[in-house]
Scaffold this active site. Structure first.
Site, PDB file in Angstrom:
ATOM      1  N   HIS A 216     -10.720  -5.078  10.379  1.00 32.65           N
ATOM      2  CA  HIS A 216     -11.459  -5.133   9.079  1.00 32.65           C
ATOM      3  C   HIS A 216     -12.627  -4.231   9.040  1.00 32.65           C
ATOM      4  CE1 HIS A 216      -8.400  -7.607   7.818  1.00 32.65           C
ATOM      5  NE2 HIS A 216      -8.719  -7.754   6.631  1.00 32.65           N
TER       6      HIS A 216
ATOM      7  N   GLU B 152       0.789  -1.254  -0.077  1.00 35.25           N
ATOM      8  CA  GLU B 152      -0.263   0.049   0.152  1.00 35.25           C
ATOM      9  C   GLU B 152       0.701   1.311   0.190  1.00 35.25           C
ATOM     10  OE1 GLU B 152      -1.225  -2.732   1.563  1.00 35.25           O
ATOM     11  OE2 GLU B 152      -3.193  -2.896   0.893  1.00 35.25           O
TER      12      GLU B 152
END
Lengths: 430, 370
Positions: B162, B93
């Site tokens: 998450h 990322e």
């Protein structure tokens, strides 16, 4: 001080492997090429089968672990004009930074100011080979990269003074030099942050050519990313080495290894202190060069830039250099020992180039003096310009937050305005 | 491993004939009668049309290409635009987000997909320091036309790391625009606006809405359709209480309004659409009409979107309020895994109904409050 800090780990005996003649066996690197890319595309050219280069300039073949006094032996001969250009640029960097220190202590500039003294050969050796269209991405130690790339000294000085005439109108500051016309893309104050951005600039260079079909009359636009030894322990360095080589991007990763990350010695922070070896690990050439010798840097830079321009992909260049001052002007610099400092002080890159120029009769002593005088005048003028320039007006505070329009602005009632600033006019009325 | 190889081969065969960009994946002919499309189709078609209209637009992220997107938002795009414009990245990322930002410095228009916005934490330095601040630091020399998009907010049963809403996080930052669509119309119009916008936009989708269908008008299906950034939408008009919400919570607010209407309370539901800039004008106009406000969000309560809305109403419409502002937010805990606890940790329709009644000084039975 911890017990470990006194320990200097000697380099492993791999000096022989660095010579240009020997290439490491790298059978494992070829395996991905066995499964060729399903989508063959210019941005994803399949991995070439040839073994990556792992070359090093021969400066380190002496026994000294970090540095060498070996006399230079240049393959490329430089002209008088080139020599004078390099000399002028290095002196500009040095005098500018010396003036910054003065101005900082006089309270004319503030915050963190990181000076480049001692590392000039790296900036000059690389950037003077670049064209305007090529990009430079720097770190918080960015004044001299800006100068080498052609940003006027007065604009950099005014930025440091926090004046409206600075290259970023006083909104950037010491660690954030940008100049769109010079393709100087900053000025990044976090470790490793500039590397992906530079890789993105290189990506766009290739995209413009491959996808937008823009012409590249003389090869791709090249991006040069400068960063230090401390950054090479950060994950973003590895992530970008991988993607730059995977996509064969026109970039040169220039490590300014000044041996110290603030107060952390490079050998105390890195499992294998030879950073250039990370290049071959990712399938690209890794080169080590004496970063105190501008002509050696230039020679290596020429090859790396040419590779990038020709679309052959990235290169890692480790320039072994030294900063003559502390990490920043706020750093008391107590951890580096005097012997080490004097060792590198004796290898001052500007003195070295001067000696070479005089030995080779490329210019006379008085001509070099004249150059120094010229730079003195430029710096004086820059300081006067910066000092007499206006502060940014109050109205500037809220400008440039967004590209369109120029910020939210202050409402007629004098309050901060945050209503719909009509950023994007849609086709639908709500 | 073999499966991956087979899948690659399959796409390899398909891709030997590269399809040229040719308009939208949506059916070209649509009747004037309301048609339904899913949020997924809306996002996919918006991406497709913007990529087709502007070759500077490209998509990058994990699994966006050969896998067709972890949530299939980018389905078919690789085939249509090729691997130069639909880039499968390694799982990096920080690296690929920074690369997107750098590419945007040069006027390309990257769309960076995060598999979920939780992973944007690995790249938040680039979203905030490299993207949001560059235009200002460079005094307008370097603009960053980039979109960061992906599913945001609570998913189902995936635990604390998450399941989190990042609206308030990114809306805190000057230089970013933060959009959060609810319906298919929102998704299409806002994503197109985000891609065309010259500044960095954080685009917060919701995994649980991807499969939901919404009726859309012919205008919404037109390839020139685009919504303004910074404008909220009044989803349902009412006169007794204003309910603000975004993303999935808009649906809950509408359900609550329906229940409230049966009890004689007329609720006005505002779909914020844009978290930053926030449409203060629409919110305040509504509050001045209804004199009561309930804010709803999935994120943590402290320093959240509701807090900001409340302050805006204090500043501009304090004298119009007939009751304290009610804030509905996620519980102030990391998301629990157990389904029953998870349900308690995110706002439910009942919570909204109860808060609206409190705001209207209707008695709330203890059973309902438990």
């Amino acid at each position: 001080m911890s017990a470990f800090s006194a320990v200097r780990i000697p380099f492993p005996a791999v000096v022989a492997a660095r010579s240009a003649g020997e290439k490491p066996s790298s059978h494992f690197l070829c395996s991905p090429a066995a499964a060729p890319g399903i989508h063959s595309s210019p941005l994803r050219s399949p991995r070439l089968g040839h073994p990556p280069l792992a070359v090093s300039s021969d400066v380190l073949s002496s026994q000294k672990p970090l540095g060498s006094n070996s006399s230079p032996s240049y393959q490329a001969v430089i002209s008088r004009d080139e020599a004078l250009e390099l000399y002028e640029d290095m002196v500009l960097g040095r005098f500018f930074e010396d003036m910054c220190a003065q101005m900082y202590y006089r309270g004319k500039m503030f915050g963190f100011v990181h000076l480049y003294n001692g590392q000039e050969a790296v900036s000059t050796g690389f950037i003077k080979l670049l064209e305007t269209r090529d990009s430079v991405v720097s770190t918080y130690r960015d004044h001299v990269h800006a100068l080498s790339k052609g940003v006027p000294a007065r604009a950099v000085m005014a930025e440091l003074f926090g004046k409206a005439t600075g290259c970023c109108r006083g909104q950037g500051g010491s660690m954030h030099m940008f100049s769109e016309p010079h393709n100087l893309l900053g000025g990044f104050a976090f470790i490793g942050e500039g590397i992906p951005v530079a890789t993105g600039a290189a990506f766009s260079s290739k995209y413009r050519y491959e996808v937008l079909k823009q012409a590249k009359p003389d090869g791709l636009d090249v991006t040069v990313a400068f960063f230090g030894d401390g950054t090479c322990n950060n994950g973003q360095f590895f992530e970008c080495l991988n993607m730059a080589q995977l996509w064969k991007l026109p970039i040169v990763f220039v490590v300014e290894n000044n041996l110290w990350a603030i107060g952390m010695s490079h050998v105390r922070a890195t499992s294998d202190p030879e950073i250039w070896k990370k290049g071959p690990a990712f399938g690209m050439p890794g080169v080590h060069v004496d970063g105190m010798d501008v002509l050696k840097v230039r020679e290596v830079a020429m090859e790396a830039i040419a590779r990038a321009r020709n679309g052959e992909g990235p290169t890692v260049v480790e320039c072994e250099t030294y900063r003559f001052r502390g990490h920043s002007l706020a750093d008391p610099d107590e951890l580096r020992n005097a012997d080490e400092k004097s060792h590198y002080a004796a290898r001052d890159p500007i003195v070295g180039l001067k000696k070479y120029v005089l030995e080779k009769n490329l210019a006379s002593e008085s001509e070099l003096k004249a150059t120094e005088k010229k730079i003195d005048d430029i710096i004086e003028e820059a300081v006067e310009f910066a000092d007499s320039s206006p502060l940014p007006p109050r109205s500037q505070l809220l400008e440039n937050v967004f590209a369109d329009p120029k910020g939210f602005g202050i409402g007629p009632d004098g309050k901060y305005r945050c209503e719909d600033p009509k950023f994007t006019e849609g086709t639908a009325q709500v | 491993m073999l499966g991956v190889a087979r899948r690659k081969l399959g796409f390899g065969l398909l891709s030997t004939t590269r399809v040229l960009p040719a308009g939208s994946v949506l059916p070209k002919k649509y009747s004037t009668a309301a048609k339904e499309i899913t949020v997924r189709e809306a996002l996919n078609s918006a991406l497709d049309e913007e990529m087709s209209a502007d070759p500077k637009v490209f998509l990058m992220g994990e699994e966006v290409g050969e896998y067709q997107g972890a949530y299939k938002i980018s389905k078919g795009l690789l085939e249509k635009y090729g691997p130069d414009r639909v880039l499968d990245t390694p799982i990096t990322e920080a690296g690929f987000t920074g690369i997107g930002v750098g590419a945007a410095y040069y006027g390309l228009r990257p769309v960076v997909e995060f598999m979920t916005f939780n992973f944007s934490m690995q790249a938040i330095d680039h979203i905030i320091n490299s993207a949001a601040k560059s235009n200002y630091m460079s005094a307008g020399q370097i603009s960053v036309p980039i979109v960061f998009r992906g599913p945001n907010g609570a998913a189902a049963g995936v635990g604390a790391q998450h399941s989190q809403c990042y609206a308030a996080w990114y809306a805190h930052v000057p230089g970013l625009k933060v959009l959060s669509p609810y319906s298919s119309e929102d998704a299409r119009g806002l994503l197109k606006a985000a891609i065309r916008d010259p500044d960095p936009v954080v685009f917060l989708e919701n995994e649980l809405l991807y499969g939901e269908s919404f009726p859309v008008s012919a205008e919404v299906l037109d390839s020139s359709f685009c919504l303004p950034i910074g404008k909220a939408k009044i989803e349902r008009e009412g006169k007794h209480v204003t309910i603000t919400a975004f993303s999935k919570m808009v649906g809950y607010a509408l359900q609550a309004a329906e229940i409230l209407s049966k009890e004689g309370i007329s609720a006005e539901v505002i779909n914020l659409r844009s978290i930053r800039p926030l449409d203060r004008a629409t919110i305040n106009a509504s509050v001045r009409k209804t004199n009561r406000l309930v804010t709803v969000e999935e994120g943590f309560p402290q320093h959240g979107v509701g807090a900001e809305i409340c302050m805006s109403v204090m500043e501009e419409s304090f004298e119009y309020l007939d009751a304290p502002v009610e804030r509905i937010a996620g519980a102030d805990v990391p998301m629990p895994y157990a389904a029953n606890l998870e349900r308690m940790a995110v706002p439910q329709v009942d919570d909204i109904v109860r808060a609206a009644k409190r705001a209207c000084y209707r008695s709330v039975p203890m059973a309902a409050a438990a």
